[in-house]
Design an enzyme around this catalytic site. Structure first.
Site, PDB file in Angstrom:
ATOM      1  N   LEU A   1       0.937  -1.110  -0.234  1.00  0.00           N
ATOM      2  CA  LEU A   1       0.056  -0.092   0.011  1.00  0.00           C
ATOM      3  C   LEU A   1       0.950   1.233  -0.034  1.00  0.00           C
ATOM      4  O   LEU A   1       1.803   1.556   0.790  1.00  0.00           O
ATOM      5  CB  LEU A   1      -0.990   0.069   1.386  1.00  0.00           C
ATOM      6  CG  LEU A   1      -1.721   1.304   1.452  1.00  0.00           C
ATOM      7  CD1 LEU A   1      -2.835   1.134   0.285  1.00  0.00           C
ATOM      8  CD2 LEU A   1      -2.462   1.096   2.932  1.00  0.00           C
ATOM      9  N   HIS A   2       0.624   2.357  -0.857  1.00  0.00           N
ATOM     10  CA  HIS A   2       1.022   3.577  -0.701  1.00  0.00           C
ATOM     11  C   HIS A   2       0.439   4.624  -1.175  1.00  0.00           C
ATOM     12  O   HIS A   2      -0.491   4.335  -2.186  1.00  0.00           O
ATOM     13  CB  HIS A   2       2.440   3.472  -1.735  1.00  0.00           C
ATOM     14  CG  HIS A   2       2.468   3.087  -3.191  1.00  0.00           C
ATOM     15  ND1 HIS A   2       2.221   1.746  -3.309  1.00  0.00           N
ATOM     16  CD2 HIS A   2       2.413   3.603  -4.286  1.00  0.00           C
ATOM     17  CE1 HIS A   2       2.207   1.535  -4.407  1.00  0.00           C
ATOM     18  NE2 HIS A   2       2.252   2.768  -5.315  1.00  0.00           N
TER      19      HIS A   2
END
Length: 175
Positions: free
Chosen positions: A132-133
Site C-alpha cells: 500500500l502507498h
C-alpha cells in the site's frame, strides 16, 4: 453515436499505451517482503532510499519515477496491499503525513495544487500492488505538456537527490 462522429470532445490518442494495458497481467509481482522495493527502503539508508521522513507506522519517500518534482509516497511499514488492511493507527498517520507532505511541498516548492491518491490492485493501476502507498503529487500551472506523449519523456528540472535534500531538511524544520 458511431465511432468517429463528432461529439464535442477533443481526444489525444495514445495507441502505444495499449501494450501496457494488454500486458498488465504479466507485470512483476513482488512475493513477500524480501522482493518488495518498498519494504527494502524500511531498513535502508534514508538518503539512498530517498526516505524523507519516518513516522511510527508509515514513512514518506520520494517516488523513484516521479510525475513531478517532489512526488512523494506515504507507505506503511507493514507489507499490506489494501487500504482495508491498514489498522486505524496506520490509516490515521497516513492521513496526517499526507497533510504534512502537502504543507512541506507548498512551503519548499510553491506548489499550487496536488494530486493525491492510491491505486489499489494491479488492475487498479498499482505499480507495486502488494505494498500500500499513497501518492502526493505537487502540481503547478502549466506543468503538463505533450512531451511525455509524443517523446515518451518527462522533463524534471531537479535531481532526486536535490529534491530529497530540500524536502528532508524542510520536514525536519516542520516539527
Amino acid at each position: 453515436m458511431m465511432g468517429g462522429e463528432a461529439d464535442g470532445f477533443e481526444r489525444l490518442w495514445t495507441p502505444h499505451r495499449m501494450a501496457y494495458v494488454s500486458h498488465s497481467s504479466e507485470r512483476k509481482a513482488y512475493e513477500g517482503e524480501h522482493q518488495c522495493p518498498l519494504c527494502q527502503k524500511i531498513d535502508g539508508n534514508d538518503r539512498e532510499s530517498l526516505v524523507v521522513f519516518r513516522g511510527e507506522f508509515n514513512y514518506v519517500v520520494l517516488n523513484l519515477y516521479p510525475y513531478n518534482p517532489g512526488h512523494l509516497m506515504v507507505c506503511p511499514y507493514r507489507h499490506i496491499g489494501w487500504y482495508t488492511d491498514a489498522t486505524d493507527a496506520e490509516r490515521d498517520e497516513m492521513g496526517a503525513l499526507t497533510q504534512q507532505a502537502m504543507r512541506v511541498l507548498e512551503r519548499v516548492s510553491g506548489t499550487k495544487g496536488f494530486n493525491i491518491g492510491m491505486n489499489q490492485g494491479a488492475v487498479g493501476g498499482a505499480g507495486i500492488a502488494e505494498h500500500l502507498h499513497q501518492h502526493v503529487v505537487p502540481r503547478w500551472t502549466g506543468d503538463s505538456n505533450f512531451l511525455p506523449i509524443i517523446a515518451q519523456t518527462k522533463a524534471l528540472p531537479e535531481l532526486l537527490d536535490d529534491t530529497w535534500q530540500r524536502l528532508s531538511e524542510a520536514w525536519t524544520n516542520e516539527g
